[in-house]
Enzyme design. Structure first.
Site, PDB file in Angstrom:
ATOM      1  N   LYS A   1      42.062 -49.662 -88.870  1.00 44.31           N
ATOM      2  CA  LYS A   1      41.308 -50.616 -89.669  1.00 44.31           C
ATOM      3  C   LYS A   1      41.054 -50.092 -91.075  1.00 44.31           C
ATOM      4  O   LYS A   1      40.672 -48.945 -91.259  1.00 44.31           O
ATOM      5  CB  LYS A   1      39.952 -50.760 -88.991  1.00 44.31           C
ATOM      6  CG  LYS A   1      39.417 -52.128 -88.892  1.00 44.31           C
ATOM      7  CD  LYS A   1      38.254 -52.056 -87.915  1.00 44.31           C
ATOM      8  CE  LYS A   1      36.944 -52.162 -88.661  1.00 44.31           C
ATOM      9  NZ  LYS A   1      36.649 -53.506 -89.128  1.00 44.31           N
TER      10      LYS A   1
ATOM     11  N   GLY B   1      42.982 -61.546 -68.405  1.00 44.08           N
ATOM     12  CA  GLY B   1      42.688 -62.954 -68.719  1.00 44.08           C
ATOM     13  C   GLY B   1      43.909 -63.767 -69.060  1.00 44.08           C
ATOM     14  O   GLY B   1      44.257 -64.716 -68.364  1.00 44.08           O
TER      15      GLY B   1
ATOM     16  N   TRP C   1      35.838 -61.772 -85.941  1.00 40.75           N
ATOM     17  CA  TRP C   1      37.122 -62.368 -86.293  1.00 40.75           C
ATOM     18  C   TRP C   1      36.981 -63.734 -86.948  1.00 40.75           C
ATOM     19  O   TRP C   1      37.914 -64.528 -86.992  1.00 40.75           O
ATOM     20  CB  TRP C   1      38.034 -62.394 -85.058  1.00 40.75           C
ATOM     21  CG  TRP C   1      38.373 -61.000 -84.586  1.00 40.75           C
ATOM     22  CD1 TRP C   1      38.189 -59.840 -85.295  1.00 40.75           C
ATOM     23  CD2 TRP C   1      38.926 -60.595 -83.333  1.00 40.75           C
ATOM     24  NE1 TRP C   1      38.586 -58.749 -84.549  1.00 40.75           N
ATOM     25  CE2 TRP C   1      39.041 -59.184 -83.345  1.00 40.75           C
ATOM     26  CE3 TRP C   1      39.329 -61.289 -82.192  1.00 40.75           C
ATOM     27  CZ2 TRP C   1      39.551 -58.465 -82.262  1.00 40.75           C
ATOM     28  CZ3 TRP C   1      39.843 -60.563 -81.112  1.00 40.75           C
ATOM     29  CH2 TRP C   1      39.953 -59.163 -81.159  1.00 40.75           C
TER      30      TRP C   1
ATOM     31  N   HIS D   1      51.058 -53.160 -74.724  1.00 40.05           N
ATOM     32  CA  HIS D   1      51.476 -53.282 -76.124  1.00 40.05           C
ATOM     33  C   HIS D   1      52.972 -53.165 -76.299  1.00 40.05           C
ATOM     34  O   HIS D   1      53.483 -53.318 -77.398  1.00 40.05           O
ATOM     35  CB  HIS D   1      50.765 -52.233 -76.980  1.00 40.05           C
ATOM     36  CG  HIS D   1      49.285 -52.445 -77.013  1.00 40.05           C
ATOM     37  ND1 HIS D   1      48.436 -51.807 -76.147  1.00 40.05           N
ATOM     38  CD2 HIS D   1      48.519 -53.254 -77.762  1.00 40.05           C
ATOM     39  CE1 HIS D   1      47.207 -52.207 -76.383  1.00 40.05           C
ATOM     40  NE2 HIS D   1      47.230 -53.091 -77.362  1.00 40.05           N
TER      41      HIS D   1
HETATM   42  N1  GLN Z   1      40.784 -62.237 -72.254  1.00 37.76           N
HETATM   43  C1  GLN Z   1      41.588 -61.938 -73.389  1.00 37.76           C
HETATM   44  C2  GLN Z   1      43.062 -61.929 -72.995  1.00 37.76           C
HETATM   45  O1  GLN Z   1      43.375 -61.531 -71.933  1.00 37.76           O
HETATM   46  C3  GLN Z   1      41.226 -60.605 -73.990  1.00 37.76           C
HETATM   47  C4  GLN Z   1      42.054 -60.315 -75.212  1.00 37.76           C
HETATM   48  C5  GLN Z   1      41.608 -59.077 -75.979  1.00 37.76           C
HETATM   49  O2  GLN Z   1      40.939 -58.225 -75.488  1.00 37.76           O
HETATM   50  N2  GLN Z   1      41.981 -58.958 -77.209  1.00 37.76           N
HETATM   51  O3  GLN Z   1      43.917 -62.307 -73.746  1.00 37.76           O
END
Ligand code: GLN
Ligand code: ZN
Length: 778
Positions: free
Chosen positions: A126, A451, A580, A713
């Protein structure tokens, strides 16, 4: 006196920097097309030149017509990477990336940004208190430095050939080294700042080249001087003094502006005042106006007053800025006007947002509007009467905003005003734990995901077609439901214990809530660069926040109806929603956070009423918003933790509250994470090979925790053995009854093939570890 180009005065009005992604994200499109091999280097160069020229022309049209008023802040990817390129500071692990002429060409440049098959890219971090991320230089005792890029000079020459003298920009030497990390092969205790003497000659050489090209000014950016560092202040002071003694002593150089955005310069103002630089920029928006004595020390240096906020989108209170300028002018010599920071953090132009109400638009200033504000304030300095109309208009808009419907809602104020301690706490954990065990019957080491499931092109095109009116809402909803059903069936088949609905209906975890809460608006063209070619479109939080109807409940309820296993309700937490978005500037952030917290609290109550037993409130930005000045951290941690507790503390004992955090430097804020009082916390850990479990152990973290076992990632699939090993490490340090099994983060950026295989391996590994635990217990 060094030999300078004609001593052009510093422009009365200028911006510290300007967005470089293009008004329609042309740079993103060109760069990504280049990476994909769809256009060649010449076409990329042409696209970049188009953007550079349109920026310069636009700013001239807006009134920034003086020499050096247009900042040369274009970048193909990142301004810190640009400095790395110019210094030739390529980490040895990349091998020789310089070409036969000793230059880092565009491919070498992108290699540092994006990595290779064998080499991770430079780390990303950042940039000060913004949502922009830069590439961290890696410096060791062996790093060689030599001017390895001509881009800053070439860009200057290109603009000049088109009749515009810009002001070249580069990150300054002290900030460059303070932001660097020691390379992996550096001995313990090595400090990049120790290489200062070796980078100064490269800067000097760049100054000489710019002089030859005809530049009258250069901007050296030193934001690192406004924040706290582990390096002692005296050492930094010595580095500043030495750097600007050397650079201002260059035989041939443009006049030097040192800029210090993102906060108050405090002690280092005196250090810079004592050097022979020609102009000093201070952030007079976030930082207080320095004392008259401090300003007097500037002597005949120009003071570039950053009185217009470059970092947020609100219209400037020109009357207040004029008063600041009066104060500065009384104490300093020549004063000129600029923004507090680069405007790279805000969108281009609010007049393009025709869908916003006239009122809201009149309260906002994006980069183009800020140029006009700066110009008006410069006119004020020259002749106060000439700026009267502009000042009055700004004051009227700001007064109108304060009184406008929705900015203050009495029902919200009454509710936040009557909160008591009880609203922020749940029952003791032991009581909750027992109630949840009864309600949920979960196996040891329960498996879950964070999620989102992959956002397929099908999902994205359905959303786009719904927005264009090609799909009715009913058709769109049906497609999302089909998607949810697929995701639920997949999780059942894979054998997960706690399911998610996959979040297909969400374009973005913050914007989705902004679109469904009152007090927010969203833009159409308001993209800002997050890093490289990645852009985000932050929502605008302008009024008191209320929830007029349930947001996520129908999706969660539908998903739960498809399975006998518990379905997690999925919400974004108050801190992340604020972090954000563009946030209102007319009340403390903590108050805004509590308003969002209350809206989420109502959503949680509705989820519970709909039969949802587990609810996750994501706070991936909790660490990110932590202030850089240590003195400000405690207050932040208090309000941020409180807002999460306010959101979640209305839940019944038997309702299991989860949170999710997205970083591995867990130790720094572990007390705050503990303070959230969530029943289960999932956290990124796979990439750092389970480092966090040591923090958890030494802290004695007592509630449920899911250190990530699958790094989402990258497309890489972790094999079963790898996950087993990570879990084996986890159970050594965290009592197994607390342990959950999950990926590092959501899966929305991944493809289905790798996701399925990875998730399958996670379940297999969990079964192995569970069997081991059973055997050990019997
Ligand atoms: N619940 C969100 C997802 O699974 C969490 C995303 C995140 O932590 N940036 O996409
Ligand atoms: Zn995450």
């Amino acid at each position: 006196m060094p030999e300078n180009n004609p001593a052009t005065p510093f422009p009365a009005a200028s911006l510290l920097g300007y967005p470089r992604i293009g008004r329609r994200r042309e740079l993103k499109k060109a760069v990504e097309a280049y990476w994909a091999g769809k256009i060649d280097a010449d076409a990329l160069d042409a696209a970049a030149k188009d953007i550079q020229l349109s920026i310069a022309r636009r700013l001239q049209d807006l009134g920034l017509t003086e020499a050096a008023a247009v900042p040369g802040t274009f970048s193909y990817y990142d301004q810190v990477l640009d400095a790395t390129a110019h210094l030739g500071a390529v980490p040895a692990r990349f091998g020789n990336l310089l070409n036969a002429e000793g230059q880092l060409d565009i491919d070498g440049y992108f290699t540092l940004a994006r990595g290779t098959k064998d080499q991770q890219p430079l780390e990303m971090t950042k940039w000060f208190d913004t949502n922009y991320h830069y590439l961290v230089p890696e410096i060791g005792p062996e790093t060689t430095f030599a001017l390895a890029s001509n881009r800053i000079v070439a860009e200057f020459e290109f603009a000049l050939a088109n009749g515009i003298e810009t002001r070249p920009y580069i990150v300054g030497p002290v900030t460059y080294l303070l932001l660097s990390k020691a390379s992996d092969d550096a001995p313990a205790g090595f400090a990049p700042l120790s290489r200062l003497e070796d980078i100064l000659p490269v800067y000097t050489q760049l100054l000489e080249k710019l002089t030859a090209a005809g530049a009258s000014w250069i901007q050296l950016d030193e934001p690192a001087l406004v924040v706290d560092h582990d390096t002692p202040a005296a050492e930094i002071e010595a580095a500043v003094a030495r750097s600007y003694e050397v650079l201002s002593g260059a035989a041939k150089r443009p006049q030097i502006l040192v800029s210090t955005p993102y906060g108050a310069l405090d002690g280092q103002l005196g250090t810079l005042a004592a050097t022979a630089i020609d102009a000093l920029h201070i952030d007079a928006f976030k930082g207080a106006v320095p004392s008259a004595a401090a300003l007097a020390a500037l002597g005949d240096k120009t003071l570039v007053a950053g009185v217009v906020d470059g970092h947020n989108i609100w219209r400037n209170d020109l009357a207040a800025s004029a008063a600041k300028l009066d104060e500065l002018k009384a104490a300093a010599g020549r004063v000129t006007v600029s923004t507090s920071t680069s405007t790279q953090h805000v969108p281009h132009d609010v007049t393009e947002e025709g869908q916003l109400s006239d009122d809201l638009r009149s309260w906002l200033a994006f980069a183009d509007q800020k140029a006009v504000e700066v110009k008006a304030l410069a006119a004020y300095l020259a002749d106060p009467a000439s700026a009267r109309a502009a000042i009055d208009e700004a004051s009227a808009a700001i007064a109108g905003r304060a009184a406008a419907a929705g900015v203050r809602r009495e029902e919200v104020r009454t509710r936040t005003g009557s909160l008591t301690d009880a609203d922020f706490s749940r029952s003791e954990y032991a009581v909750r734990e027992a109630a949840q065990e009864k309600a949920l019957h979960l196996p040891p080491l329960p498996t879950t995901t964070i999620g989102s499931f992959p956002q397929t092109s099908g999902i994205r095109s359905a959303r786009a077609r719904n927005n264009k009116g090609e799909l009715t809402n009913a058709q769109y909803e049906q497609l999302m439901k089909d998607e949810i059903k697929r995701v639920v069936e997949l999780q059942e088949e894979l054998g997960y214990d706690v399911l998610v609905h996959g979040e297909p209906e969400r374009n973005d975890m913050v914007q989705y809530f902004a679109e469904n809460l009152d007090g927010f608006d969203v833009t159409v063209h308001g993209w800002v660069q997050s890093y490289g070619s990645r852009c985000t479109r932050p929502s605008i939080l302008w009024g008191d926040v209320t929830r007029s109807a349930p947001i996520t409940v129908k999706w969660a309820e539908y998903a739960q109806s498809l399975t006998g296993k518990p379905m997690k309700g999925m919400l974004t937490g108050p801190v992340t929603i604020l972090a954000w978005s563009f946030v209102r500037d007319d009340q403390p952030l903590g108050e805004t956070a509590n308003q969002v917290g209350l809206a989420l609290r109502d959503e949680i109550a509705d989820l519970e009423a709909a039969g949802i037993k587990i609810i996750q409130v994501d706070e991936p930005a909790l660490r990110e918003l932590l202030p850089l000045r240590k003195a400000e951290q405690a207050a932040y941690l208090k309000w941020s933790v409180d807002s999460f507790r306010l959101a979640t503390a209305g839940a019944a004992d038997a309702t299991q509250i989860h949170t999710h955090l997205c970083y591995s430097e867990f130790g720094v804020i572990i007390d705050a994470i503990d303070g959230l009082d969530a029943d289960v916390t999932s956290i990124e850990a796979a990439r750092s090979r389970m480092e966090v479990v040591h923090d958890l152990e030494s802290h004695g973290f007592g509630r449920g925790v899911g250190p990530g076992v699958y790094d989402i990632h990258s497309p890489r699939v972790p094999c079963e053995a790898e996950v087993t090993e990570l879990l084996a490490t986890a159970v050594k340090h965290v009592p197994s009854r607390q342990l959950w099994v999950n990926p590092d983060c959501g899966l929305k950026t991944r493809g289905y093939a790798e996701t399925e295989e990875s998730l399958r391996n996670v379940v297999k590994a969990t079964k192995t570890i569970r069997a081991g635990l059973l055997a050990a217990a019997s």
